[in-house]
Write a protein that holds these residues in place. Structure first.
Motif, PDB file in Angstrom:
ATOM      1  N   TYR A  60      -5.677   3.716  -1.659  1.00 16.94           N
ATOM      2  CA  TYR A  60      -5.739   5.073  -1.836  1.00 16.94           C
ATOM      3  C   TYR A  60      -4.523   5.575  -0.769  1.00 16.94           C
ATOM      4  CZ  TYR A  60      -6.823  10.142  -2.110  1.00 16.94           C
ATOM      5  OH  TYR A  60      -6.914  11.566  -2.145  1.00 16.94           O
ATOM      6  N   ILE A  61      -4.612   5.091   0.457  1.00 18.98           N
ATOM      7  CA  ILE A  61      -3.945   5.701   1.439  1.00 18.98           C
ATOM      8  C   ILE A  61      -2.482   5.183   1.147  1.00 18.98           C
ATOM      9  CG2 ILE A  61      -3.405   5.631   3.860  1.00 18.98           C
ATOM     10  CD1 ILE A  61      -6.393   5.529   4.425  1.00 18.98           C
ATOM     11  N   LEU A  62      -2.219   3.980   0.902  1.00 16.88           N
ATOM     12  CA  LEU A  62      -0.879   3.339   0.633  1.00 16.88           C
ATOM     13  C   LEU A  62      -0.151   4.086  -0.400  1.00 16.88           C
ATOM     14  CD1 LEU A  62      -1.372  -0.518   0.867  1.00 16.88           C
ATOM     15  CD2 LEU A  62      -0.116   1.114   2.413  1.00 16.88           C
ATOM     16  N   ASP A  63      -0.972   4.679  -1.384  1.00 12.28           N
ATOM     17  CA  ASP A  63      -0.364   5.384  -2.307  1.00 12.28           C
ATOM     18  C   ASP A  63       0.379   6.586  -2.115  1.00 12.28           C
ATOM     19  OD1 ASP A  63      -0.768   3.181  -4.393  1.00 12.28           O
ATOM     20  OD2 ASP A  63      -2.455   4.047  -5.182  1.00 12.28           O
ATOM     21  N   PHE A  64       0.005   7.257  -0.782  1.00  9.70           N
ATOM     22  CA  PHE A  64       0.414   8.397  -0.386  1.00  9.70           C
ATOM     23  C   PHE A  64       1.953   8.303   0.156  1.00  9.70           C
ATOM     24  CE2 PHE A  64      -3.625  10.252  -0.390  1.00  9.70           C
ATOM     25  CZ  PHE A  64      -3.669  11.522  -1.111  1.00  9.70           C
ATOM     26  N   GLY A  65       2.317   6.972   0.590  1.00  4.30           N
ATOM     27  CA  GLY A  65       3.731   6.671   1.032  1.00  4.30           C
ATOM     28  C   GLY A  65       4.558   6.524  -0.181  1.00  4.30           C
ATOM     29  N   GLU A  66       5.766   6.109   0.197  1.00  2.53           N
ATOM     30  CA  GLU A  66       6.824   6.075  -0.328  1.00  2.53           C
ATOM     31  C   GLU A  66       6.916   4.548  -1.157  1.00  2.53           C
ATOM     32  OE1 GLU A  66      10.927   6.607   0.601  1.00  2.53           O
ATOM     33  OE2 GLU A  66      10.377   8.292   2.313  1.00  2.53           O
ATOM     34  N   ARG A  67       6.833   4.650  -2.392  1.00  2.25           N
ATOM     35  CA  ARG A  67       6.808   3.268  -3.177  1.00  2.25           C
ATOM     36  C   ARG A  67       7.490   3.324  -4.540  1.00  2.25           C
ATOM     37  NH1 ARG A  67       3.577   3.388  -7.490  1.00  2.25           N
ATOM     38  NH2 ARG A  67       2.367   5.299  -8.075  1.00  2.25           N
ATOM     39  N   ASP A  68       7.991   2.114  -4.884  1.00  3.07           N
ATOM     40  CA  ASP A  68       8.613   2.017  -6.169  1.00  3.07           C
ATOM     41  C   ASP A  68       7.789   2.567  -7.345  1.00  3.07           C
ATOM     42  OD1 ASP A  68      10.231   1.154  -8.096  1.00  3.07           O
ATOM     43  OD2 ASP A  68      10.328  -0.936  -7.730  1.00  3.07           O
ATOM     44  N   LYS A  69       8.138   3.487  -7.882  1.00  2.00           N
ATOM     45  CA  LYS A  69       7.516   4.295  -9.147  1.00  2.00           C
ATOM     46  C   LYS A  69       7.427   3.498 -10.376  1.00  2.00           C
ATOM     47  CE  LYS A  69       6.716   7.928  -6.953  1.00  2.00           C
ATOM     48  NZ  LYS A  69       5.261   8.217  -6.189  1.00  2.00           N
ATOM     49  N   SER A  70       8.375   2.307 -10.507  1.00 10.20           N
ATOM     50  CA  SER A  70       8.193   1.568 -11.469  1.00 10.20           C
ATOM     51  C   SER A  70       7.387   0.414 -11.825  1.00 10.20           C
ATOM     52  CB  SER A  70       9.725   1.071 -11.682  1.00 10.20           C
ATOM     53  OG  SER A  70      10.040   0.069 -10.452  1.00 10.20           O
ATOM     54  N   LYS A  71       6.829   0.299 -10.284  1.00 11.39           N
ATOM     55  CA  LYS A  71       5.618  -0.735 -10.327  1.00 11.39           C
ATOM     56  C   LYS A  71       4.378  -0.034 -10.349  1.00 11.39           C
ATOM     57  CE  LYS A  71       8.074  -3.905  -7.509  1.00 11.39           C
ATOM     58  NZ  LYS A  71       8.207  -4.766  -6.324  1.00 11.39           N
ATOM     59  N   PRO A  72       3.279  -0.578 -10.718  1.00  8.45           N
ATOM     60  CA  PRO A  72       2.171   0.017 -10.730  1.00  8.45           C
ATOM     61  C   PRO A  72       1.367   0.408  -9.151  1.00  8.45           C
ATOM     62  CG  PRO A  72       1.672  -2.012 -11.740  1.00  8.45           C
ATOM     63  CD  PRO A  72       3.037  -1.891 -11.230  1.00  8.45           C
ATOM     64  N   SER A  73       0.848   1.438  -9.126  1.00 12.23           N
ATOM     65  CA  SER A  73       0.218   1.786  -7.810  1.00 12.23           C
ATOM     66  C   SER A  73      -0.756   0.744  -7.207  1.00 12.23           C
ATOM     67  CB  SER A  73      -0.478   3.431  -7.861  1.00 12.23           C
ATOM     68  OG  SER A  73      -1.622   3.166  -8.646  1.00 12.23           O
ATOM     69  N   TYR A  74      -0.877   0.966  -5.933  1.00 16.37           N
ATOM     70  CA  TYR A  74      -1.859  -0.020  -5.242  1.00 16.37           C
ATOM     71  C   TYR A  74      -3.157   0.237  -5.801  1.00 16.37           C
ATOM     72  CZ  TYR A  74       1.566  -1.320  -2.094  1.00 16.37           C
ATOM     73  OH  TYR A  74       2.797  -1.820  -1.546  1.00 16.37           O
ATOM     74  N   TRP A  75      -3.710   1.350  -6.240  1.00 16.41           N
ATOM     75  CA  TRP A  75      -5.098   1.689  -6.804  1.00 16.41           C
ATOM     76  C   TRP A  75      -5.257   1.295  -8.098  1.00 16.41           C
ATOM     77  CZ3 TRP A  75      -9.161   3.936  -5.065  1.00 16.41           C
ATOM     78  CH2 TRP A  75     -10.363   4.323  -5.799  1.00 16.41           C
ATOM     79  N   ASP A  76      -4.022   1.402  -8.927  1.00 17.06           N
ATOM     80  CA  ASP A  76      -4.228   0.615 -10.414  1.00 17.06           C
ATOM     81  C   ASP A  76      -4.060  -0.807 -10.357  1.00 17.06           C
ATOM     82  OD1 ASP A  76      -3.691   3.251 -11.370  1.00 17.06           O
ATOM     83  OD2 ASP A  76      -1.882   3.070 -11.775  1.00 17.06           O
ATOM     84  N   ARG A  77      -3.547  -1.338  -9.017  1.00 17.10           N
ATOM     85  CA  ARG A  77      -3.722  -2.938  -9.177  1.00 17.10           C
ATOM     86  C   ARG A  77      -5.069  -3.229  -8.680  1.00 17.10           C
ATOM     87  NH1 ARG A  77       1.678  -4.245  -5.357  1.00 17.10           N
ATOM     88  NH2 ARG A  77       3.110  -2.949  -6.706  1.00 17.10           N
TER      89      ARG A  77
END
Length: 143
Positions: A60-77
């Motif tokens: 949940y916390i990692l998903d707040f940071g910058e991430r590649d939007k083309s990949k699924p979020s950590y939460w979805d994974r």
């Protein structure tokens, strides 16, 4: 002649009684086995759930940071992994786990149990049994 017929009927009744007792013992063993297997699966499920508490917070916390939007979020994974692990644990023997081809705890126990039974019947033990169980796991889809 009458005495011979009485003996045959007694033998037949004894055979029927032994069959009934054997069936009751099998039924008792099957139910006991299912209870033990359910307890094991409940324990595995509980351990997994307990371990997911900090992992879910971290995702949940990692998903707040910058991430590649083309990949699924950590939460979805995490959710996808949780669904897959549910199929593997297969707590209540849902058919969909078998339809999707997942190896379940039931499958693993059946492989181990069947291999041990065969090997004990053949008189093979220890390392040979372990190696045959490993081979059965590797070749599970090939039989």
């Amino acid at each position: 002649m009458e005495n011979q017929k009485d003996k045959q009927e007694l033998i037949k009744l004894d055979d029927e009684q032994e069959t009934e007792q054997s069936g009751e013992q099998t039924d008792t063993w099957d139910r006991t086995r299912e209870l033990i297997l359910l307890q094991v699966k409940l324990g595995i499920d509980a351990i997994r759930d307990f371990m997911l508490i900090p992992v879910a917070l971290f995702c949940y916390i990692l998903d707040f940071g910058e991430r590649d939007k083309s990949k699924p979020s950590y939460w979805d994974r995490l959710m996808a992994w949780g669904r897959r692990s549910d199929h593997h644990i297969n707590l209540f023997k849902h058919r969909r786990s078998y339809k999707k081809g997942y190896m379940t705890i039931d499958d693993a126990v059946n492989i181990v149990e069947e291999t041990i039974r065969k090997e004990v019947k053949n008189g093979e033990y220890s390392e040979q049994v372990v190696n045959k169980v490993k081979d059965r796991f590797k070749n599970r889809g090939n039989h």
